[in-house]
Every structure is written in structure tokens, then in C-alpha cells.
Design a protein around this motif. Structure first.
Motif, short mmCIF file in Angstrom:
data_model
loop_
_atom_site.label_atom_id
_atom_site.label_comp_id
_atom_site.label_asym_id
_atom_site.label_seq_id
_atom_site.Cartn_x
_atom_site.Cartn_y
_atom_site.Cartn_z
N GLN A 32 0.85 -1.19 0.00
CA GLN A 32 0.00 0.00 0.00
C GLN A 32 0.89 1.24 0.00
O GLN A 32 1.93 1.27 0.67
N ASN A 34 0.46 5.77 -0.70
CA ASN A 34 -0.34 6.91 -1.11
C ASN A 34 0.47 8.05 -1.71
O ASN A 34 -0.08 9.08 -2.05
N SER A 36 3.73 9.69 -4.35
CA SER A 36 4.06 9.69 -5.77
C SER A 36 5.30 8.83 -6.04
O SER A 36 6.05 8.48 -5.13
N GLU A 58 6.48 6.63 -14.39
CA GLU A 58 5.82 6.11 -13.19
C GLU A 58 6.32 4.72 -12.78
O GLU A 58 5.60 3.97 -12.12
N LYS A 93 0.11 1.72 -9.10
CA LYS A 93 -1.29 1.58 -9.50
C LYS A 93 -2.18 1.86 -8.29
O LYS A 93 -2.05 1.19 -7.27
N GLU A 94 -3.04 2.83 -8.38
CA GLU A 94 -4.10 3.11 -7.41
C GLU A 94 -3.71 2.87 -5.94
O GLU A 94 -4.11 1.88 -5.33
N ASN A 95 -2.96 3.74 -5.36
CA ASN A 95 -2.57 3.71 -3.94
C ASN A 95 -1.77 2.48 -3.53
O ASN A 95 -1.85 2.04 -2.39
N ARG A 96 -1.03 1.94 -4.44
CA ARG A 96 -0.16 0.81 -4.12
C ARG A 96 0.95 0.73 -5.17
O ARG A 96 0.90 1.39 -6.20
N TYR A 97 1.94 -0.07 -4.85
CA TYR A 97 2.99 -0.33 -5.83
C TYR A 97 3.39 -1.80 -5.76
O TYR A 97 3.18 -2.47 -4.75
#
Length: 163
Positions: A32, A34, A36, A58, A93-97
């Protein structure tokens, strides 16, 4: 209700797994997050654990060397005498990596038995049988040790937040 609680816990927890991807052993971990990509890149860079770091669209790519293998008690000889090296990519991707580590190699830290200090062996030599499948012992005994070691290497928490 118990099923819902179980699904909730599974969906919010960190995921990591060592797997055979077409004859190459890779490690994947989803965490998880949040922030950048740039902020995480700075954390990777300031940790001093990684080299050849780049940020591309990214994603973060780089290498790691001398990751100590963390074990308690008995372990396979190649685990006790080696550190891990490899390369990785971090995708967002959407609040996770997701971290994908590949090109995993054991680098001997001692001259013991058949090992020469500094020699490197691909993890596949120990992980895969002649059919290209994960060996049972590797899967049950060595995989948790390697997963824990890699997870610890990629843990970028700063320790000063514990009061």
C-alpha cells in the motif's frame, strides 16, 4: 461475517511471493502506498541499498546487491553462505505499488565447501528441478527465508517513526 472479515484482511494486507515465471525465479510484492513515484524514488535513493536507480514513466528500476539472507536455525548451505543480488522494477497503480525482483543470484560470502568467496550462482540452480519445476524442499523451506530477506531489503520505513 467471518468470510467478509477474512476477505477484508487479505485485500488490505501486503502480498509477496516467490514464483517460477517461465524458468526464471522472480519475487513480487505489492504494498500500500499513497505517495508519488518521485517521493518513493527519493526514499530508494536515500536508503543506500540500491544502485543504478532510474525513474521511467511512473516506474522505478534498479539493482540491489549484498542483501543479507535472514534465517534462524538451520538452513540450506547456499543460504547460510550467501547474500542476494538482482534487479528490480517498481510499478504504481491506485494507492499501491508492486516490486518485481528478478535476475536473482546468490553471491557467496565465504569459501566453504564447493563455494568460492565472491562466486555467484543463479537462484534457478537451487530452485528448479530438471523439469523446470520448483523443488519441493526449496518451496517449503527456502522460499519463506528468501521472501523474508527480500521483504526486509525493500522495507523503506525510516525507524524514527517508532515512539
Amino acid at each position: 461475517m467471518k468470510v467478509f472479515l477474512f476477505l477484508f484482511l487479505v485485500s488490505t494486507s501486503v502480498f509477496s511471493q516467490l514464483e517460477n515465471d517461465q524458468g526464471q525465479i522472480i519475487w513480487r510484492s505489492v504494498k500500500q502506498y499513497n505517495g508519488s513515484a518521485e517521493v518513493l524514488f527519493k526514499k530508494f535513493k536515500s536508503s543506500g541499498k540500491f544502485s543504478s536507480l532510474e525513474i521511467l514513466d511512473e516506474s522505478i528500476i534498479g539493482n540491489f546487491t549484498d542483501v543479507p539472507i535472514r534465517y534462524k536455525g538451520a538452513a540450506s548451505m547456499y543460504l547460510m553462505a550467501s547474500n542476494l543480488n538482482g534487479s528490480f522494477v517498481v510499478e504504481f497503480k491506485e494507492n499501491r505499488y508492486r516490486i518485481t525482483a528478478k535476475n536473482l543470484k546468490f553471491e557467496s560470502q565465504t569459501s566453504a565447501g564447493v563455494f568460492d568467496q565472491g562466486s555467484q550462482e543463479a537462484i534457478e540452480k537451487y530452485a528448479l528441478n530438471s523439469k523446470g519445476e520448483l523443488r519441493k524442499r526449496f518451496k517449503s523451506k527456502d522460499t519463506p527465508i528468501i521472501e523474508d530477506s527480500l521483504s526486509n531489503a525493500f522495507d523503506l520505513r525510516s525507524g524514527d517513526d517508532d515512539w
